[in-house]
Scaffold this active site. Sequence first.
Site, PDB file in Angstrom:
ATOM      1  N   GLU A  69     -14.871  -1.227   0.953  1.00 27.22           N
ATOM      2  CA  GLU A  69     -14.238  -2.502   0.590  1.00 27.22           C
ATOM      3  C   GLU A  69     -12.794  -2.576   1.097  1.00 27.22           C
ATOM      4  O   GLU A  69     -12.017  -1.609   1.000  1.00 27.22           O
ATOM      5  CB  GLU A  69     -14.253  -2.668  -0.942  1.00 27.22           C
ATOM      6  CG  GLU A  69     -13.587  -3.963  -1.393  1.00 27.22           C
ATOM      7  CD  GLU A  69     -13.944  -4.408  -2.791  1.00 27.22           C
ATOM      8  OE1 GLU A  69     -14.802  -3.786  -3.438  1.00 27.22           O
ATOM      9  OE2 GLU A  69     -13.341  -5.417  -3.227  1.00 27.22           O
ATOM     10  N   LYS A  83     -24.319   2.331  -8.848  1.00 28.06           N
ATOM     11  CA  LYS A  83     -23.169   2.427  -7.944  1.00 28.06           C
ATOM     12  C   LYS A  83     -21.969   2.878  -8.757  1.00 28.06           C
ATOM     13  O   LYS A  83     -21.811   2.461  -9.911  1.00 28.06           O
ATOM     14  CB  LYS A  83     -22.871   1.072  -7.283  1.00 28.06           C
ATOM     15  CG  LYS A  83     -21.570   1.103  -6.441  1.00 28.06           C
ATOM     16  CD  LYS A  83     -21.414  -0.116  -5.554  1.00 28.06           C
ATOM     17  CE  LYS A  83     -20.804  -1.319  -6.204  1.00 28.06           C
ATOM     18  NZ  LYS A  83     -19.438  -1.126  -6.746  1.00 28.06           N
TER      19      LYS A  83
HETATM   20  O1  KIV Z   1     -18.780  -5.511  -8.478  1.00 30.44           O
HETATM   21  C1  KIV Z   1     -19.165  -5.926  -7.379  1.00 30.44           C
HETATM   22  O2  KIV Z   1     -19.695  -7.021  -7.259  1.00 30.44           O
HETATM   23  C2  KIV Z   1     -18.973  -5.039  -6.226  1.00 30.44           C
HETATM   24  C3  KIV Z   1     -19.292  -5.535  -4.873  1.00 30.44           C
HETATM   25  C4  KIV Z   1     -18.892  -6.846  -4.499  1.00 30.44           C
HETATM   26  C5  KIV Z   1     -19.222  -4.515  -3.825  1.00 30.44           C
HETATM   27  O3  KIV Z   1     -18.601  -3.923  -6.407  1.00 30.44           O
END
Ligand code: KIV
Length: 276
Positions: free
Chosen positions: A190, A121
């Site tokens: 978010e 991600k």
């Molecule tokens: O770092 C994280 O835990 C996140 C999520 C909560 C979306 O990016």
Amino acid sequence: MSIHTPPPIKKLTVQDIRAAKNRTEPFLALTAYTAPIAQLADKHADVVLVGDSVGMVLYGMPNTLGVTLEMMMTHGRCVAQFCQRALCVVDMPFGTYQASPAQAFKNSARIMKKTGAGAIKLEGGAEMAHTIRFLVERGIPVLGHIGLRPQQVHVMGGYKVQGKTEDQIEMLKADAKAVEEAGAFAIVVEGTMEHVSREITASVNIPTIGIGASPACDGQILVTEDVLGLVAGAKAKFVKPYANLYQDAEAALQTLEADVKARRFPGPENLYIKTK
Ligand code: KIV
């Protein structure tokens, strides 16, 4: 195969998560950084994210900027091995992907190799679209992350709800579209309001996964330690603790301390006994 052998658990893929766009029921994603939480999360979530929130939740950092690639690889490797069913996704930490697509590929390939995760991600909208395309075309599935982006905390001047004006909403939708067109399989949204999430969700053909972004998303993601009440201190408005494990742990340790001081622990059942 014996009739008693349980059927193998089907591991979810990025294609399964992408297909969740058409489900009527929203899906759950949870964070995990450690083996016990990964085992729990894998039973209930379709996506288990090794988030860079690890820096704040486990290491007590003030924000996520200090998290390193090594930390993500260590926690990612640990969690990925316990994801029997869920898709394991590992966050790219600040400073390891923003400089260029080549930097992003080098570091995300290291994460994929070292952890065995199924995807990475990264935070960013239209400005990261070129990088996302570069990664996806070279075999690295990407989960996008738009709206409130914790790695931008200093630029934003704090953690601020996003999409307050019409212009900002248009920008968020443009970000979501750019991330989708670049090849991301889903997008974390978010920190925004319900009508904004609804518009974003309707404007893309991949699932949106909300955190502090209302039920209007295709899925919800939360930090598991927040859900379990394992973190002491103030909670964000969007967090609903389903347990109070920090308080329970505190009470348990208080009892242990009292038992040790009163010689109630160890008790007879905790002793090794001479048998011969
Ligand atoms: O770092 C994280 O835990 C996140 C999520 C909560 C979306 O990016």
